[in-house]
Design a protein around this motif. Structure first.
Motif, PDB file in Angstrom:
ATOM      1  N   UNK A 207       0.828  -1.211   0.000  1.00  0.00           N
ATOM      2  CA  UNK A 207       0.000   0.000   0.000  1.00  0.00           C
ATOM      3  C   UNK A 207       0.860   1.257   0.000  1.00  0.00           C
ATOM      4  N   UNK A 208       1.808   1.338   0.913  1.00  0.00           N
ATOM      5  CA  UNK A 208       2.653   2.520   0.995  1.00  0.00           C
ATOM      6  C   UNK A 208       3.628   2.598  -0.177  1.00  0.00           C
ATOM      7  N   UNK A 209       4.027   1.444  -0.710  1.00  0.00           N
ATOM      8  CA  UNK A 209       4.892   1.454  -1.890  1.00  0.00           C
ATOM      9  C   UNK A 209       4.175   2.008  -3.108  1.00  0.00           C
ATOM     10  N   UNK A 210       2.918   1.631  -3.297  1.00  0.00           N
ATOM     11  CA  UNK A 210       2.133   2.192  -4.394  1.00  0.00           C
ATOM     12  C   UNK A 210       1.998   3.702  -4.252  1.00  0.00           C
ATOM     13  N   UNK A 211       1.738   4.150  -3.025  1.00  0.00           N
ATOM     14  CA  UNK A 211       1.575   5.584  -2.791  1.00  0.00           C
ATOM     15  C   UNK A 211       2.885   6.317  -3.052  1.00  0.00           C
ATOM     16  N   UNK A 212       4.006   5.717  -2.640  1.00  0.00           N
ATOM     17  CA  UNK A 212       5.307   6.366  -2.850  1.00  0.00           C
ATOM     18  C   UNK A 212       5.599   6.551  -4.335  1.00  0.00           C
ATOM     19  N   UNK A 213       5.350   5.530  -5.133  1.00  0.00           N
ATOM     20  CA  UNK A 213       5.606   5.650  -6.563  1.00  0.00           C
ATOM     21  C   UNK A 213       4.643   6.627  -7.223  1.00  0.00           C
ATOM     22  N   UNK A 220       0.226   6.096 -10.885  1.00  0.00           N
ATOM     23  CA  UNK A 220       0.908   4.806 -10.995  1.00  0.00           C
ATOM     24  C   UNK A 220       0.291   3.757 -10.081  1.00  0.00           C
ATOM     25  N   UNK A 221      -0.263   4.160  -8.942  1.00  0.00           N
ATOM     26  CA  UNK A 221      -0.897   3.197  -8.038  1.00  0.00           C
ATOM     27  C   UNK A 221      -2.068   2.513  -8.723  1.00  0.00           C
ATOM     28  N   UNK A 222      -2.831   3.250  -9.508  1.00  0.00           N
ATOM     29  CA  UNK A 222      -3.950   2.652 -10.247  1.00  0.00           C
ATOM     30  C   UNK A 222      -3.445   1.682 -11.303  1.00  0.00           C
ATOM     31  N   UNK A 223      -2.402   2.062 -12.008  1.00  0.00           N
ATOM     32  CA  UNK A 223      -1.853   1.186 -13.042  1.00  0.00           C
ATOM     33  C   UNK A 223      -1.369  -0.126 -12.449  1.00  0.00           C
ATOM     34  N   UNK A 224      -0.615  -0.072 -11.365  1.00  0.00           N
ATOM     35  CA  UNK A 224      -0.088  -1.285 -10.764  1.00  0.00           C
ATOM     36  C   UNK A 224      -1.194  -2.139 -10.163  1.00  0.00           C
ATOM     37  N   UNK A 225      -2.192  -1.508  -9.550  1.00  0.00           N
ATOM     38  CA  UNK A 225      -3.300  -2.272  -8.973  1.00  0.00           C
ATOM     39  C   UNK A 225      -4.046  -3.049 -10.045  1.00  0.00           C
ATOM     40  N   UNK A 544      11.159   5.425   2.038  1.00  0.00           N
ATOM     41  CA  UNK A 544      12.345   4.792   1.457  1.00  0.00           C
ATOM     42  C   UNK A 544      12.317   4.748  -0.064  1.00  0.00           C
ATOM     43  N   UNK A 545      11.191   4.394  -0.723  1.00  0.00           N
ATOM     44  CA  UNK A 545      11.202   4.431  -2.201  1.00  0.00           C
ATOM     45  C   UNK A 545      11.484   5.817  -2.756  1.00  0.00           C
ATOM     46  N   UNK A 546      11.158   6.865  -1.998  1.00  0.00           N
ATOM     47  CA  UNK A 546      11.459   8.227  -2.435  1.00  0.00           C
ATOM     48  C   UNK A 546      12.907   8.608  -2.182  1.00  0.00           C
ATOM     49  N   UNK A 547      13.680   7.716  -1.556  1.00  0.00           N
ATOM     50  CA  UNK A 547      15.099   7.946  -1.288  1.00  0.00           C
ATOM     51  C   UNK A 547      15.960   6.924  -2.012  1.00  0.00           C
ATOM     52  N   UNK A 548      15.446   6.344  -3.085  1.00  0.00           N
ATOM     53  CA  UNK A 548      16.212   5.366  -3.855  1.00  0.00           C
ATOM     54  C   UNK A 548      17.436   6.033  -4.475  1.00  0.00           C
ATOM     55  N   UNK A 549      18.521   5.285  -4.570  1.00  0.00           N
ATOM     56  CA  UNK A 549      19.774   5.869  -5.058  1.00  0.00           C
ATOM     57  C   UNK A 549      19.751   6.143  -6.550  1.00  0.00           C
TER      58      UNK A 549
END
Length: 844
Positions: A207-213, A220-225, A544-549
């Motif tokens: 859930x939080x990963x979808x929101x982060x992306x 993008x959350x709708x697309x992945x869902x 964390x996904x918003x802090x990817x290298x």
């Protein structure tokens, strides 16, 4: 009969004593019989109606499902698990639960028999595991209660069920749903838990990963869902144009398949172009081997060539479409226009015959250098498509130099790609250390001489003194005798995420006046409803996904959390080493707090709730989130009301809502109860009772319902590789190594900025680009295939979908809401105002 009653009359007592005995026996016998009747009734009544034994007489594949079993969870699970688009839907589901099903549930089970069975029992009892033949099951699936009051207790119960199953049959595959991310670490303590086979589906993580992306690419959350759930294409001529475009994309799912030998030698860009143009398939990733030989998923890899038996990850309407990539032959199908004619050709048959002949001979035959013979009497007529500059060679033969051949207009070498790019499109290699750290020991000017690196230094227990040159370098690296801040650690030990030294929360806790003076823009505002004792939702999975290298430091969006500081402090240990975070102790309902954080200048406003809903009234679970969403969307910012209308690069007037700062751009609301979506935007024209994924709020990516995550369990069963890809997409590149480190509880550790660590940055990232004003603007009125090929070959960007206005009528007062179009057809017409979802290289 004779002894207990008067008999049939043929035999009877003749003497007086016999007659007296018969009378006494009759009275006593009937009395004893009447006392046994209640006990017999009790035994019959206590026998469970669903307490039988499962007999798999037909020898079919079956799974055992347990955990939180209700009529709603079962129907939701089976609607996706037994969907007609599944490649193998003939899998029986055996449900195991201690309680009897309700009347409506029982009627449903009778309709689904024999494909669905129900037994009373528990996974904690070995007798019940015997009754359901759990050791012969293809998998054991454990469902969780998403609406429970105590998530930690619910996760603990499911983990205990996993332990019981693994203790009974350790080789059985287990898929378990968990609510909270930090509870996943307990599964690693189970000796027989195998991450390559078993799966833990953490709802908070997804859930939080979808929101982060979605903060990086709205919608993008709708697309992945929609991608990992089995959806039916409900488009019809009676619907609006945007509904038909959106629903056509909801029919796409994610599949994996092995690429045919014709792809060997192609780069990923060439393979993606071939799949999209010729096979009408979208490939987004391939499976490669890491340095240690372990398989890993590479999304849109650059300069990677396809090898034999490479597994690809595709987005398609059904599994049959993906079969084309298995039988595709460059020699036979190069000019085939009808996709139905792309079937197994003679080349594949000859190859199979050659392999069978080689097995019969039971000897390893090396083909000649010119590849003249593959097998006895079989000419080498099996070509292989290679990259430009290589000859078309036999399938089993080694490559030989190319002479000449005509090139496809889209097939160009890497040198041609470089020459075709504008000077601004060429990207030099990323420096080892950003320029701002001039004092860092890793700055090119501070590196040791090459001679020092190459010289052989003898260090032994008998020679404790180091050479002066090496000692000075160690002093510089580790700060001996120098300043404590000489070393600048910027990434964690795995190189996957940005890292900073741990800060106390007081340093990041700001007042309303302080946050207003920061003048934030293009940031992310997290409106968090939580009490000081609310269950932890794992904010680390959001930040964390918003802090990817693979995001450069200046691309990191500042995250401002508006809510209870007491709650955030309980999670701060997991956030302390992540840069660019501020916490405002306030209320998401306060407009003063929202104005202080410049919510109108943010790229995304996320509304979350950590409060658990009351069981007696689930419809009120989203009351705070709905009210906050309506409050934010209704806010006005007067200082921007009279800004003159700008005209974009395409010469079209800018819509009033798109004027920077005039209103909040995008509000993404988490919804627990699906029926509450209708209240997020009263202007939506959704029909009553419409399914969740068909609603306008979901299609535009402005809400995320928890119920859409139920389909992940089915994806984990049918396609474990696709689940790994989804986790990699939404987590920013989380690795099993890092998950083990986080399970220790010490948080992320700093990493030495070696070349190996810095190389981890070189991976694809999700992005959303507007056609207007970009180098791709010339395709704004063309077809989607032209845009796909140009973006892929000229810029290395892989297009996966569009983000389009609901209304294409150009007007200043037109709505600014956009909807998601997943994997449009090749001949789909573009609009200059479209935005494109892309996977772009790190250097783009």
């Amino acid at each position: 009969v004779t002894m207990s009653t008067v008999g049939y009359g043929d035999i009877y007592p003749a003497t007086l004593i016999g007659r007296l005995f018969q009378i006494l026996f009759l009275v006593v016998g009937l009395a004893m019989f009447t006392t046994v009747i209640p006990e017999a009734m009790v035994l019959v009544g206590t026998r469970r109606k669903f307490g039988g034994v499962y007999k798999n007489e037909r020898g079919k594949t079956f799974i055992v499902v347990s955990g939180h079993i209700t009529f709603e969870t079962v129907t939701s699970f089976l609607s996706d698990f037994h969907h007609e688009d599944r490649e193998d839907v003939d899998v029986e589901a055996v449900f195991l639960h201690p309680d009897e099903p309700e009347l409506e549930f029982e009627g449903f089970l009778k309709k689904q028999y024999p494909r669905v069975r129900y037994f009373q029992g528990s996974l904690m009892e070995s007798e019940d595991l015997d009754r359901t033949q759990t050791d012969y099951a293809d998998a054991v699936i454990i469902l969780t209660n998403k609406y429970c009051q105590d998530p930690d207790a619910e996760d603990a119960s499911n983990i205990m069920r996993v332990i019981s199953v693994k203790d009974y049959c350790e080789d059985t595959r287990v898929i378990v749903q968990l609510l909270l991310y930090h509870n996943k670490s307990y599964l690693l303590n189970i000796p027989s838990w195998d991450e390559t086979r078993d799966a833990a589906v953490c709802l908070a993580e997804f859930k939080l990963g979808f929101i982060a992306q979605s903060c990086l690419a709205p919608g993008f959350s709708t697309m992945m869902s929609n991608l990992f759930a089995m959806r039916a294409d409900l488009s019809s001529p009676e619907m609006k144009q945007w509904q038909n475009d959106y629903l056509q994309g909801t029919g796409c799912e994610m599949y994996t398949e092995t690429l045919s030998t014709s792809f060997i030698g192609m780069t990923f860009s060439q393979a993606a172009e071939t799949c999209f143009v010729k096979l009408k398939l979208l490939i987004i990733a391939i499976e490669t081997n890491s340095e240690d030989g372990k398989p890993e998923i590479a999304i849109n890899p650059q300069n990677v060539k396809i090898k034999n038996a490479t597994v690809g990850y595709f987005i398609a309407q059904d599994a049959e479409e993906v079969k084309r990539v298995v039988v595709f032959c460059k020699a036979c199908h190069e000019h085939v226009q009808n996709l139905h004619y792309i079937v197994k050709c003679k080349c594949a048959i000859l190859k199979e015959q050659a392999e069978q002949q080689a097995k019969l001979e039971n000897s390893t035959r090396m083909p000649k250098s010119n590849g003249s013979v593959v097998g006895p009497g079989i000419p080498s007529v099996i070509p292989r498509f290679g990259p430009p500059g290589e000859m078309t060679t036999p399938l089993l033969g080694p490559p030989t130099p190319y002479t000449t051949r005509s090139k496809s207009p889209h097939s160009r070498s890497s040198n041609e790609y470089e020459s075709s790019l504008s000077p601004s499109g060429r990207h030099p290699p990323a420096p080892v250390v950003p320029a701002r750290n001039v004092d860092s020991p890793f700055h090119p000017g501070n590196l040791p001489d090459q001679g020092l690196i190459n010289q052989c230094i003898n260090i032994s227990p008998f020679n404790t003194k180091l050479p002066s040159s090496l000692q000075s370098q160690l002093d510089l690296d580790f700060g001996f005798g120098g300043h404590s801040d000489q070393i600048k650690y910027e990434y964690d030990s795995t190189g996957i995420f940005h890292w900073c030294p741990a800060r106390e929360m007081d340093r990041c806790l700001v007042s309303r006046q302080e946050i207003a003076r920061m003048v934030l823009n293009s940031h992310v505002v997290v409106c968090l409803f939580a009490d000081h004792d609310s269950p932890l939702i794992g904010l680390r999975n959001l930040i964390m996904p918003l802090r990817a290298s693979n995001l450069k430091y200046h691309e990191l969006k500042h995250v401002v959390i508006v809510g209870s500081s007491d709650y955030v402090e309980r999670e701060w240990d997991t956030l302390a080493t992540l840069p660019k975070i501020s916490v405002l102790h306030g209320s998401p309902m306060s407009r003063a707090d929202l104005r202080a954080v410049n919510v109108n200048l943010s790229d995304m406003c996320v509304i979350l709730s950590a409060k658990m809903s009351a069981v007696e009234d689930p419809s009120m679970a989203d009351k705070e989130a709905v009210l906050a969403s309506l409050n934010i969307n209704a806010m006005t910012f007067n200082k921007f009301d009279h800004v003159p209308v700008d005209f974009g690069p395409a010469g079209m007037p800018q819509r009033k809502g798109e004027i920077y700062g005039s209103k909040v751009r995008t509000v993404l609301t988490e919804v627990v109860n699906d029926s509450n979506i209708q209240y997020l935007n009263p202007d939506d024209d959704d029909e009553p009772g419409v399914q969740l994924y068909v609603t306008q709020a979901f299609a535009t990516g402005t809400c995320l319902a928890v119920s859409v995550l139920d389909s992940i369990v089915s994806t984990a069963y049918y396609n474990h590789q696709a689940l790994t890809l989804i986790k990699s997409l939404i987590s920013g590149g989380m690795t099993p190594e890092l998950e083990i480190i986080l399970a220790e509880g010490a948080g992320m550790q700093p990493g030495y900025s070696s070349a190996k660590v810095l190389d981890k940055r070189n991976r694809c990232k999700l992005g959303q680009i507007a056609l207007a004003g970009s180098p791709l603007s010339q395709y704004g009125e063309g077809k989607y295939e032209e845009l796909f090929v140009a973006a892929l070959l000229n810029h290395g960007m892989l297009c996966i979908g569009l983000y389009r206005y609901l209304s294409l009528v150009e007007s200043v007062n037109a709505p600014i809401s956009r909807y998601v179009i997943t994997n449009p057809p090749n001949d789909f017409s573009l609009h200059p105002t479209d935005k494109v979802f892309v996977f772009m290289p790190y250097s783009s």
